[in-house]
Scaffold this active site. Structure first.
Site, PDB file in Angstrom:
ATOM      1  N   GLU A 289       0.816  -1.216   0.000  1.00 49.57           N
ATOM      2  CA  GLU A 289       0.000   0.000   0.000  1.00 49.57           C
ATOM      3  C   GLU A 289       0.850   1.266   0.000  1.00 49.57           C
ATOM      4  O   GLU A 289       0.513   2.261  -0.650  1.00 49.57           O
ATOM      5  CB  GLU A 289      -0.944   0.000   1.205  1.00 49.57           C
ATOM      6  CG  GLU A 289      -2.126  -0.951   1.076  1.00 49.57           C
ATOM      7  CD  GLU A 289      -1.757  -2.410   1.241  1.00 49.57           C
ATOM      8  OE1 GLU A 289      -0.650  -2.680   1.744  1.00 49.57           O
ATOM      9  OE2 GLU A 289      -2.570  -3.284   0.879  1.00 49.57           O
TER      10      GLU A 289
ATOM     11  N   HIS B 104     -10.751  -5.594   7.644  1.00 51.02           N
ATOM     12  CA  HIS B 104     -11.483  -5.340   6.412  1.00 51.02           C
ATOM     13  C   HIS B 104     -12.659  -4.394   6.617  1.00 51.02           C
ATOM     14  O   HIS B 104     -13.251  -3.946   5.647  1.00 51.02           O
ATOM     15  CB  HIS B 104     -12.002  -6.652   5.813  1.00 51.02           C
ATOM     16  CG  HIS B 104     -10.935  -7.529   5.239  1.00 51.02           C
ATOM     17  ND1 HIS B 104      -9.988  -8.137   6.013  1.00 51.02           N
ATOM     18  CD2 HIS B 104     -10.663  -7.884   3.959  1.00 51.02           C
ATOM     19  CE1 HIS B 104      -9.175  -8.849   5.233  1.00 51.02           C
ATOM     20  NE2 HIS B 104      -9.567  -8.703   3.991  1.00 51.02           N
TER      21      HIS B 104
END
Length: 324
Positions: free
Chosen positions: A60, A129
């Protein structure tokens, strides 16, 4: 008009902006041939090719860092972080680099970057998540934060975000991706960043929310309308914040409830409550109520319905306000 889900509207916005402006590129994990984990980029690789839609390593920080470099050098990247809980890896790139670029360079450089990411609970995902982390980034001046609650807003806000000259964190409630369809214009259109939407007008209580919580808030307001006239405000974006709409509503109702999925302590609801206390204290008839996630890490799926703001907690909050 076309009937679209939110994920279709998001896809439509990216496709049309890529057709309009060849500087717009899409990058992230599995966004190319695979079309994205939620299919948001489905077909873009085939239409625009690997030079404008490409997969990245599972890193990321690298996704956002590369995007910053591209943005400074003339591109308009739309980067995808597969789930917001993974964005911690890119905190330095977003908060310490992208958000500060205009300030640091005294306006010589801008960073026209959009980072899209699904967030929020209610879909039984595993750890990391479902986190709602908007409060972390709202503390980074220079970074705009947008959180749509329906397909129409998602398309118009994403187009505005892509055309913006500064970095935008575009947070998409995955619970709403395919929750319902609504009419969405087929042609491109913009919704200004920093302009809230009054979902329902009312006289007794103001409920302020954003993102995934908005449809439930609107449902509760409709169910309680015979007893309490609730005004519902969807902020749409947290930075910039539409203070004028908040102030106008609070001045009218005198009672405020703030609803969001993120944990309560230091959540963005606390900032709104503080602003109201500073600027509109004498309009209040009751203490401000917050209905939020609890101050724990996001829980396991078996208890998330109790952890998230739900209708019962909202109704109790409104009743508490009305007892004053």
């Amino acid at each position: 008009m076309a009937e679209m889900t939110m994920i279709q509207a998001i896809h439509d916005a990216m496709r049309q902006e890529m057709e309009r402006d060849e500087r717009v590129i899409v990058l992230g994990e599995d966004v190319g041939k695979n079309g994205g984990v939620f299919r948001a980029t489905d077909g873009l690789f085939e239409q625009f090719g690997e030079a404008r839609v490409f997969d990245t390593p599972l890193a990321e920080s690298g996704i956002v860092g590369t995007s910053i470099g591209l943005a400074v050098n003339g591109f308009r990247p739309v980067a995808e972080i597969q789930f917001l809980g993974f964005v911690y890896q890119a905190m330095d790139q977003l908060a310490a680099q992208a958000a500060r670029l205009r300030f640091r360079s005294a306006g010589r450089f801008t960073c026209p970057l959009v980072v899209r990411s699904p967030y929020g609970g209610g879909v039984r995902t595993p750890e990391l998540h479902s986190d709602a982390l908007e409060g972390l980034f709202a503390h980074s001046p220079g970074l705009k934060i947008v959180m749509p609650s329906n397909a129409y807003d998602a398309k118009g806000l994403l187009i505005s975000a892509i055309r913006d000259e500064d970095p935008v964190l575009f947070l998409e409630p995955m619970k709403l991706y395919r929750a319902f369809r609504m009419e969405v214009p087929e042609e491109p259109y913009e919704i200004p960043l920093g302009k809230a939407r009054i979902v329902k007008e009312g006289e007794d209580v103001t409920v302020i929310s954003w993102g995934a919580s908005v449809p439930l808030v609107a449902k509760v307001a409709e169910e309680m309308k015979e007893k309490v006239d609730i005004e519902v405000i969807d902020l749409r974006s947290l930075q910039p914040l539409d203070w004028d709409t908040i102030y106008s509503s609070v001045s009218k109702t005198g009672r405020v409830m703030i609803v969001h999925e993120a944990v309560k302590t230091n959540g963005f609801g606390a900032e709104i409550a503080a602003l109201i206390s500073e600027r509109a204290l004498f309009s209040l008839s009751a203490p401000i109520v917050r209905i939020t996630g609890y101050d724990t890490p996001y829980p396991v799926p078996s208890v998330e319905d109790d952890w998230l703001p739900n209708a019962a907690r909202m109704i109790e909050g409104v009743q508490t306000l009305m007892r004053y």
